[in-house]
Design an enzyme around this catalytic site. Structure first.
Site, PDB file in Angstrom:
ATOM      1  CG  HIS A 247      -2.056   0.947   1.166  1.00  0.00           C
ATOM      2  ND1 HIS A 247      -2.306   1.777   0.096  1.00  0.00           N
ATOM      3  CD2 HIS A 247      -3.024   1.263   2.090  1.00  0.00           C
ATOM      4  CE1 HIS A 247      -3.360   2.539   0.341  1.00  0.00           C
ATOM      5  NE2 HIS A 247      -3.808   2.254   1.553  1.00  0.00           N
ATOM      6  CG  HIS A 290      -4.255   1.452  -9.755  1.00  0.00           C
ATOM      7  ND1 HIS A 290      -5.526   0.965  -9.531  1.00  0.00           N
ATOM      8  CD2 HIS A 290      -3.862   2.022  -8.584  1.00  0.00           C
ATOM      9  CE1 HIS A 290      -5.891   1.235  -8.298  1.00  0.00           C
ATOM     10  NE2 HIS A 290      -4.898   1.863  -7.700  1.00  0.00           N
ATOM     11  CG  ASP A 338       2.706   3.790  -5.118  1.00  0.00           C
ATOM     12  OD1 ASP A 338       2.306   4.591  -4.256  1.00  0.00           O
ATOM     13  OD2 ASP A 338       2.284   2.627  -5.212  1.00  0.00           O
TER      14      ASP A 338
END
Length: 394
Positions: A247, A290, A338
């Site tokens: 995460h 994603h 990220d």
């Protein structure tokens, strides 16, 4: 009391024909039990209702079956945010459009009650004695400690447990500063000596990361809030979930990839270093891909475009963006948020855990919104398990 259903009753509840019902049994989706001396099979009512919930989930969230069961699937209705057609929407508005001008405080007001109130007019809270964070701990650990201590305080300390106060305390814990009423992106910029362009980038990043539908940390927050626990306790659960490598740890992994690529002697070696790195780690947990954005993460696209505009003043940034492009080509994947956070952190020589601090502070706005929405529903989140182990009768 025996709640087993007959085949016609089970089929009626599921909305299927009898042959389809029997196929569910043969495929292991539904159990059947013998009815004593009779050769007719019976079907456990709870199993039938749970299967109905799963079947209806894609269309209506399984609400009919869930209501009949009193327990349900972890699918929650919300007014807060949505991912739709490759866009992140806050209360129906595009988050990328909001990031062009809004602050995190403005995004929080939108998420909390659609901007019905201006919550951040109050002064910064004064911390009670004993709430000083551990100086040698990582920023996220300091934030978790602060929330844990606040959760243990009596109800009389409710001035420290409002949304704005908690976000300011969280910023103070992450940055090891005193709580401030300065806009949150400026607090980060001041701590990291960011220039005007970097400050604007921080502002936009905080807005883009403020919420992301029912992600793992948000679900953890809602579960804790559904028990009646305090808001600091719920935020502590979110921070704990965020600490995981799959995460919040994604930006740290992306930074490691970029660092290895930058250490290479030439473009060929950099490409080899990137390939070696991703041979041991899943790209979606280190900057690429994603499942909710098959065409690319709009948050990453926004931030990387803004980074590209700043690259003329930062030669190192041009090299970093080139490494990002090489990795994307090698993986045939689009960057996620990220990677953008890691590129920002590395290019501007921010602290190595700056990405996590940005993520945690930004997402606290969404966590507070979800905790309040869950508490208002007065519903306890308690999903059921589908047991797949051995049975006593076996």
């Amino acid at each position: 009391m025996n709640n087993d259903l007959s085949a016609p009753d089970a089929a009626r509840l599921l909305g299927v024909s009898l042959p389809t019902l029997y196929s569910y049994v043969s495929r292991g989706l539904l159990a059947s039990v013998s009815n004593g001396a009779s050769r007719r099979k019976r079907y456990p009512q709870e199993d039938v209702l749970r299967l109905a919930a799963r079947r209806n989930d894609a269309k209506r969230g399984g609400q009919t079956a869930v209501a009949a069961m009193h327990w349900g699937l972890p699918v929650l209705e919300t007014h807060i945010s949505q991912i739709l057609d490759g866009r992140l929407l806050y209360r129906g508005g595009d988050a990328a459009a909001l990031a062009q001008h809004a602050t995190l405080e403005m995004a929080a007001g939108l998420l909390w009650d659609d901007n019905a109130h201006d919550y951040f007019q109050q002064d910064a809270p004064a911390l009670p004695q004993g709430l000083a964070s551990a100086p040698d701990a990582a920023p996220l650990m300091r934030a978790m400690l602060a929330m844990a201590m606040l959760a243990c305080m009596p109800a009389s300390a409710d001035t420290l447990q409002s949304g704005p106060a908690l976000m300011r305390i969280l910023a103070a814990a992450l940055l090891q500063t005193a709580p401030s009423a300065l806009p949150l992106h400026r607090q980060l910029a001041q701590a990291w000596r960011a220039d005007a362009g970097q400050t604007e980038l921080l502002r936009a990043a905080l807005v883009l990361l403020a919420d992301h539908e029912l992600n793992t940390s948000t679900f953890a927050v809602r579960c804790v809030a559904s028990t009646g626990a305090s808001l600091p306790a719920a935020l502590g659960a979110g921070l704990a979930a965020l600490s995981g490598d799959k995460h919040g740890g994604g930006s740290a992994a992306a930074r490691r990839m970029l660092t290895q690529a930058l250490a290479a002697s030439d473009a060929r070696d950099a490409r080899a270093a990137i390939g070696k790195f991703y041979a041991t780690i899943a790209p979606e947990f280190a900057g690429f891909g994603h499942p909710l954005y098959p065409l690319g993460d709009p948050r990453a696209a926004y931030l990387l475009e803004r980074l590209s505009a700043l690259s003329h003043a930062h030669p190192q940034l041009r090299v970093i963006l080139a490494a990002c492009a090489t990795a994307g080509e090698l993986l045939d994947a689009k960057p996620n948020a990220d990677l953008a956070l890691a590129a920002m952190e590395l290019a501007f020589a921010w602290p190595e855990d700056a990405s996590m601090s940005v993520f945690a502070l930004a997402r606290s706005a969404g966590w507070i919104a979800h905790a309040a929405e869950q508490a208002a529903s007065a519903a306890l989140i308690r999903p059921r398990a589908r047991y797949i182990g051995r049975h006593e009768r076996d």
